[in-house]
Design an enzyme around this catalytic site. Structure first.
Site, PDB file in Angstrom:
ATOM      1  N   THR A  58       0.803  -1.229   0.000  1.00 59.30           N
ATOM      2  CA  THR A  58       0.000   0.000   0.000  1.00 59.30           C
ATOM      3  C   THR A  58       0.833   1.275   0.000  1.00 59.30           C
ATOM      4  OG1 THR A  58      -1.887  -1.070   1.054  1.00 59.30           O
ATOM      5  CG2 THR A  58      -1.718   1.319   1.310  1.00 59.30           C
ATOM      6  N   HIS A  68      -0.984  -9.485  -0.880  1.00 63.54           N
ATOM      7  CA  HIS A  68      -0.331  -8.792  -1.995  1.00 63.54           C
ATOM      8  C   HIS A  68       1.070  -8.426  -1.550  1.00 63.54           C
ATOM      9  CE1 HIS A  68      -1.017  -4.986   0.180  1.00 63.54           C
ATOM     10  NE2 HIS A  68      -2.179  -5.532   0.517  1.00 63.54           N
ATOM     11  N   ASP A 117      -9.515  -3.708  -0.146  1.00 61.66           N
ATOM     12  CA  ASP A 117      -8.307  -4.320   0.412  1.00 61.66           C
ATOM     13  C   ASP A 117      -8.589  -5.030   1.730  1.00 61.66           C
ATOM     14  OD1 ASP A 117      -5.208  -4.489   0.441  1.00 61.66           O
ATOM     15  OD2 ASP A 117      -5.697  -3.644   2.397  1.00 61.66           O
TER      16      ASP A 117
END
Length: 477
Positions: free
Chosen positions: A72, A339, A191
């Site tokens: 992020t 991720h 997310d």
């Protein structure tokens, strides 16, 4: 008669010059929106009518390659600086700076340490240095004082603030007496839910539908505020998400002694700082640890990741294969979605859509890099870009060919590692305007000089007669 002719000519020349300036449009307005963790193919998993509305009346990029690591904070800072993580300094969500002996973590107040952010200059600061104003609703880094500045307006980060309240602030700033020309809006989903549910879960359908409704609300509010047709809206994200499982775990405790290293950043890219004298032992143990774990010395990290030239990148980087999760042992938290993996993987790629007067309609493009957004933003805002790793040339085909310019956009000629060399066509379109203004100015000055000269000459006889009349003695009655 000649005097009147010159006067009329002067007025016409002045009007011509003023027209040259008046033909230039008002300052372009840009709203950049990030839905965290919105993977590129979420658009097609469930009906997303509002996203498709923007695609129909705007532009859509099918594949956006973000920066490594696909987390992020590194990627949100890339979007607003155009830099790879090694160049802007936010190399992970959790970092250690050995030069300053300082740590950075999303869960601690040290994220407000300005020094971590000041290896780059984000676009809101560049915009304000150019004399404009910016407004940010929760965008990562906007509540940090960077180079002694905050955005003109900003909301301190608070995840409990609703999307609707964030939109209300953005609208307020765009419609105030001193309106912003750059807005940044951030939302935490999908997310958060992607981590807990996993992107392949059927339960992600309602989450994606909710994001689409939120986008619909934003569009509705922009239309209500009469901003929809004048503002350039860009919808993007920082990264995608991939499915994980408890069968794909890599436990570091099985291969390493905890006392021999510090784990700075965790899965799926483990940043490992060996204790003094333990580098070789830790590296060798990890190299042969697991078939789904690839281990690099910092200097051997693949060039395509642009992830080695920064002191905050740790001496050993261990990268898990897609879908595999690194933890110290099974007592650590496990996520069904994650991720951070290789940025070449499709599941790591985010979305990109845009709508507004500057953009083409119903246009689809195959690919771009997330670093390319920054020069595009600078072009739209008509501000000079700082050195960056992006390329305006890669994305200029997204723009309406009739998009006007206000002042020349200048791409920096300073090249950074991995930069695309600025080309002459990056300057295209700015010269005609300045040539026109220069010629117009010269014409006005010439006419003004001739007019004044003629006026003086035409008044000399009258002044001589007046002088003679004043010099005559008064007649006595």
């Amino acid at each position: 008669m000649t005097s009147k002719f010159l006067l009329v000519s002067f007025i016409l020349a002045a009007l011509s010059l003023s027209t040259t300036f008046s033909l230039q449009p008002d300052q372009q307005k840009v709203l950049l929106v990030s839905f965290d963790g919105f993977r590129w193919d979420y658009l097609y998993k469930v009906p997303t009518p509002h996203f498709h509305y923007i695609m129909k009346y705007g532009v859509h990029v099918k594949q956006v390659t973000n920066v490594f690591i696909t987390k992020t904070y590194p990627n949100h800072y890339t979007l607003v600086t155009g830099l790879f993580a090694e160049n802007h300094g936010i190399v992970a969500n959790d970092m250690f700076d050995p030069i300053r002996n300082k740590s950075f973590s999303l869960d601690h107040m040290n994220i407000y340490d300005s020094k971590f952010w000041e290896e780059a200059t984000p676009i809101w600061i560049t915009n304000q240095r150019a004399g404009h104003t910016s407004g940010a609703a929760m965008w990562p880094g906007t509540d940090v004082k960077i180079h002694k500045r905050f955005p003109t307006h900003y909301m301190p980060y608070n995840e409990s603030v609703s999307f609707e309240d964030r939109v209300a602030k953005i609208i307020e700033w765009f419609t105030s007496k001193e309106p912003i020309n750059l807005g940044l809006l951030y939302w935490e989903d999908p997310d958060d839910m992607g981590h807990h549910l996993g992107p392949d879960s059927p339960l992600m359908g309602p989450v994606i539908s909710d994001i689409d409704k939120k986008l619909g609300y934003l569009i509705q509010m922009l239309k209500k505020a009469k901003l929809w047709n004048t503002l350039n809206l860009i919808i993007t994200s920082d990264h995608g998400m991939t499915q994980c499982s408890e069968e794909r775990l890599i436990e570091l405790d099985q291969y390493l002694d905890k006392d021999h290293y510090t784990l700075i950043d965790q899965s799926p890219v483990a940043a490992i700082l060996p204790k003094e004298g333990k580098f070789d032992e830790v590296y060798e143990a990890l190299t042969h640890a697991h078939p789904n774990l690839t281990v690099y010395k910092k200097e051997d990290v693949p060039e395509r990741w642009h992830y080695k030239y920064n002191s905050r990148i740790q001496p050993i980087i261990a990268v898990a294969d897609e879908g595999w999760h690194i933890l110290q042992n099974k007592s650590d938290d496990f996520l069904l979605g994650n991720h951070g993996y290789d940025n070449a993987l499709a599941d790591m790629h985010p979305i990109f859509l845009a709508h507004g007067p500057a953009f083409r309609k119903n246009f689809s493009k195959e690919a771009m890099n997330s670093t390319d957004l920054y020069p595009l933003l600078c072009h739209l805002l008509n501000i000079t870009a700082m050195p960056h790793n992006g390329s305006f040339w890669n994305v200029q085909d997204l723009l309406n060919s009739a998009m006007p310019r206000v002042v020349p956009y200048t791409q920096s000629t300073i090249l950074l590692p991995g930069s695309v060399k600025p080309a002459e066509y990056d300057q295209e379109g700015s010269y005609p305007y300045f040539i026109g203004v220069s010629l117009g100015s010269i014409i006005v000055i010439v006419f003004f000089v001739i007019f004044i000269k003629h006026l003086i000459h035409s008044q000399i006889p009258a002044l001589q007669d007046m002088h003679a009349e004043i010099a005559q003695p008064l007649l006595q009655a």
